[in-house]
Scaffold this motif. Sequence first.
Motif, PDB file in Angstrom:
ATOM      1  N   UNK A  63       0.795  -1.224   0.000  1.00 54.39           N
ATOM      2  CA  UNK A  63       0.000   0.000   0.000  1.00 54.39           C
ATOM      3  C   UNK A  63       0.825   1.270   0.000  1.00 54.39           C
ATOM      4  N   UNK A  64       2.148   1.144   0.117  1.00 53.84           N
ATOM      5  CA  UNK A  64       3.010   2.330   0.125  1.00 53.84           C
ATOM      6  C   UNK A  64       3.722   2.484  -1.222  1.00 53.84           C
ATOM      7  N   UNK A  65       4.120   3.713  -1.496  1.00 55.67           N
ATOM      8  CA  UNK A  65       4.934   3.960  -2.685  1.00 55.67           C
ATOM      9  C   UNK A  65       6.206   3.124  -2.575  1.00 55.67           C
ATOM     10  N   UNK A  66       6.604   2.487  -3.663  1.00 57.18           N
ATOM     11  CA  UNK A  66       7.739   1.571  -3.612  1.00 57.18           C
ATOM     12  C   UNK A  66       9.015   2.275  -3.160  1.00 57.18           C
ATOM     13  N   UNK A  67       9.162   3.564  -3.495  1.00 58.62           N
ATOM     14  CA  UNK A  67      10.364   4.304  -3.097  1.00 58.62           C
ATOM     15  C   UNK A  67      10.377   4.629  -1.611  1.00 58.62           C
ATOM     16  N   UNK A  68       9.226   4.485  -0.958  1.00 64.66           N
ATOM     17  CA  UNK A  68       9.154   4.607   0.495  1.00 64.66           C
ATOM     18  C   UNK A  68       9.267   3.229   1.139  1.00 64.66           C
ATOM     19  N   UNK A  69       8.636   2.246   0.515  1.00 65.04           N
ATOM     20  CA  UNK A  69       8.594   0.887   1.076  1.00 65.04           C
ATOM     21  C   UNK A  69       9.977   0.272   1.233  1.00 65.04           C
ATOM     22  N   UNK A  70      10.913   0.640   0.359  1.00 69.65           N
ATOM     23  CA  UNK A  70      12.245   0.021   0.425  1.00 69.65           C
ATOM     24  C   UNK A  70      12.997   0.376   1.702  1.00 69.65           C
TER      25      UNK A  70
END
Length: 383
Positions: A63-70
């Motif tokens: 559910x999070x932007x991938x650039x935040x999820x990493x």
Amino acid sequence: MKKVKIAIVGIGNCASSLIQGIHYYTPDRRKDAIGLMHWEIGGYAPHDLEVVAAYDIDKRKVGKDVNQAIFERPNCTTVFCKDLPSSGVVVKMGRVLDGVSPHMKEYPETHTFVVSDEKEPTMEEIVDHLKGSGAEILVNYLPVGSEEAVRFYAECALKAGLGFVNCMPVFIASDPEWEARFRQSGLPIVGDDIKAQLGATITHRTIADLFRKRGVKVERTYQINTGGNTDFLNMLNRARLKSKKVSKTEAVQSVLPQRMDWENIHIGPSDYVPWQKDNKVAFIRMEGKLFGDVPMNLELRLSVEDSPNSAGVAIDAIRCCKLAMDRGEAGVVEGPSAFFMKHPPRQYPDDVAWRMTEDFIRGKVYEQAISRATNGQQDAIAA
């Protein structure tokens, strides 16, 4: 500008390093591109990779932007490129299947997976999402031992018409049936099990090959690895290690003039040390005999950040897969698979695999590289 549109399964430490690298190697770094084997492959620079779809099962990432999820737990790798812009790509819930080992529930949430309560998608839903995303290549970063899950996503790649880069040791590229299916579908595949840029396996192979070339008989060897990321925690379940041990052991066996008996060669993960985080420490020992049957031994300790070490190779493997796709090539991309992966369909000495990869990038035929190998090397490869 041309882009390489990729989907990633498993937004862990390796995916974090890969995505950071896409943003780190901007055009202004071209003159001082430390850590890259190739700035350009087939007209594609590192910053030309674009993540258009991402899948995970952890509630802190879904559910999070991938650039935040990493940067979410349990990821613990080095952050070398922070403050990434929003990508607009939301991490979707994937299928759990056998991707999470039961023993990991015994550890704190900060160190292990926390499965999201979102509904798991069907294969048809994932395939439709992949098609809608515009992805061209699916990059597999699932945990070691995820046999069922890897085959599920390989099937998704086939149904969605995507190339496949298999960075972990479930044998897809090196399985003749799977390889044939990708070839018949007109899709390239690079695999299996990524060989780090300067990691334990490539170092062990290089030393073993040096012993062979210098006439030193190898009698015993081991490679023991420790680390503190989720990969090492996952591998505490020894039942999940079969393919990993095969992959790492065969990578070394293949460069020896004669196969060693099983009791004289031990290669594989040893233990999980939480405070090491993404740092991997490898201990390599070689025992042998040289001139006059005089014994000798060598011991080496290697310490390296595990995930950037992987990403430096993955960024080339992905671009080679895309290059094969652009050329209309299908099935295993042989040179890059042999050079970038521990368990390719066919093993080659690293110098030969490197030449094959360089010839592939330049559009030359593999035979030009293979012919440079000695007859002895050819016999060892065929065996």
